[in-house]
Write an enzyme that holds these catalytic residues in place. Sequence first.
Site: not given
Length: 183
Positions: A45, A100-101, A104, A106, A108, A132, A153, A160
């Site tokens: 991403g 990071e992209d 969300d 958290g 990852t 987010k 989303f 993606d």
Amino acid sequence: MVAWYGDIEEVISPAEIAKRVAELGRSISRDFVGRELVLIGVLKGSFLFMADLCRHIELPITCDFFGLSSYGDQTKSTGVIRITSDLKRPIAGKDVLVVEDIVDTGLTVQYLLENLKARRASSIKVCSLLDKPSRRVVPAQIDYLGFSVPNLFVVGYGLDFKGRYRNLPFVGKLPDDHPEIAG
Ligand code: IMP
């Protein structure tokens, strides 16, 4: 005429992205002046964001990539993070900037920071294009942030849905009644 991307609605324009990415690059260049940085892009991403951001960082840098996957083909995180490709060089003693992209839940970023800390980097900062915050499950470190987005989303500019829409030049909202989500 219907665009190739259907009814995906623009949320952040290419001009807004370009302006903010340049600002982030300037802040990072200021904060690390006189140092050398290792940029670690989280694939897939962040590839567009990283390509643009690194050209606004006026410092010596090297680039590496970490392949992580947590979503499969869904719009909700599975919570299970897989390493799909590891770093190519050691980072011990280096100043690291994770790119990071979107943050969300958290999970990852949490996983990534634990993993990178164990490799004894001298410092680790996180730069995320999007956040987010309403979806957070665990606290997440974000040192440089592009934009906060509501609980939508989003796709485009590297992000993606089922592997598609990464090439949109804007960040857009996938409609809730998108046939592939509904179906
Ligand atoms: P987290 O572990 O839940 O914070 O999710 C992080 C990863 O999930 C991101 O790096 C994205 O690849 C993916 N992700 C989360 N939200 C979205 C979204 O709205 N669109 C596309 N990918 C997303």
